[in-house]
Design a protein around this motif. Sequence first.
Motif, short mmCIF file in Angstrom:
data_model
loop_
_atom_site.label_atom_id
_atom_site.label_comp_id
_atom_site.label_asym_id
_atom_site.label_seq_id
_atom_site.Cartn_x
_atom_site.Cartn_y
_atom_site.Cartn_z
N VAL A 187 45.10 27.79 -0.82
CA VAL A 187 45.93 26.61 -1.14
C VAL A 187 46.63 26.10 0.12
CG1 VAL A 187 48.10 27.79 -1.76
CG2 VAL A 187 47.47 25.63 -2.88
N GLY A 214 47.52 20.64 -5.11
CA GLY A 214 47.63 21.89 -4.33
C GLY A 214 48.59 22.87 -4.98
N GLU A 237 43.93 18.39 -9.40
CA GLU A 237 43.43 19.14 -8.24
C GLU A 237 41.93 19.38 -8.44
OE1 GLU A 237 44.75 20.17 -5.20
OE2 GLU A 237 42.62 20.66 -4.99
N ALA A 295 42.24 26.17 -5.14
CA ALA A 295 43.63 25.68 -5.08
C ALA A 295 44.24 25.55 -6.47
CB ALA A 295 43.67 24.34 -4.35
N ASP A 348 44.38 26.64 5.89
CA ASP A 348 44.51 25.61 4.84
C ASP A 348 43.11 25.26 4.36
OD1 ASP A 348 47.28 25.10 4.43
OD2 ASP A 348 47.37 24.04 6.35
N ALA A 406 41.69 20.04 1.55
CA ALA A 406 43.04 19.48 1.58
C ALA A 406 43.34 18.76 2.89
CB ALA A 406 44.07 20.60 1.37
#
Length: 281
Positions: free
Chosen positions: A83, A115, A136, A141, A204, A208
């Motif tokens: 996430v 997220g 999402e 995530a 990450d 995203a």
Amino acid sequence: MLGEAARRLADAGVESPRVDAELLLAAVVGVPRSRLLVLDEVTGDDAVRFEALLAQRADRVPLQHLTGRAPFRFLELAVGPGVFVPRPETEQLAGWAMERLAGAREPVVVDLGAGSGALALSIAHEHPGARVVAVERDAGAIEWTRHNATTRAAAGDTPVRVVGGDMTDPGLLRDLDGAVDLVVSNPPYVPDGARVPREVADHDPPLALWGGPDGLDVVRGLLVTAARLLRPGGWLGIEHADQQGGSLPALVRAHGGFADVADHADLAGRPRFTTARRADG
Ligand code: GLN
């Protein structure tokens, strides 16, 4: 000991070595960072655990993955591998959203690309009347979105509806067409190939972060979805990269159907998010 730890992190290229060392030690010992001053010495298991965390942080694992927590406005969210770690600069977009919602009794709010749930859950927390939907698309995530939503609902916040889906999908949330008062998003907007810190690049989720050649590929689809979901007069707020303070507002204007397009800076004075209102009729 903290001095030595901070030096190690600094040598490894960590941006805020002293604070990170203190926060890791505080997490190990189980005291607030402000209490570290009165700590004599760290020994035994604590010393071993601190050493292990320092080594990982020196290897540029995000601080928030090591503590498992990320502060965001009034909340502390669970985060970890899979996430996106919520960032302080996104708190301004959340603040703008709260201002837009002030006085509305049961506003319908959609967070596209939720997220950890930072925006959606903050809105539910700070504006308890809001009916918030968190969307999402990343299967990894959304486990964190769900986890944090469950935690916040158990703590007494208004439950947030978590929906698996892609913000660019024309079929997304058809039940809310023209019914939404506010759409917020911190979408993937980093231009492909841009240099990002190791913490970001390696930890990450790519979904995203990356937004195509100019970083705005996903945003183009987001605008179509937002225009469809928003009621006339409903508001849109989208976070963007430093270099997009001109291009994103231009994209919103060119899209049509939006009025009052404006850009806003974060606390560091960098262009950070664009807002607009769904035009009437
Ligand atoms: N601001 C993030 C970063 O620092 C990127 C966020 C995003 O793409 N939504 O990498």
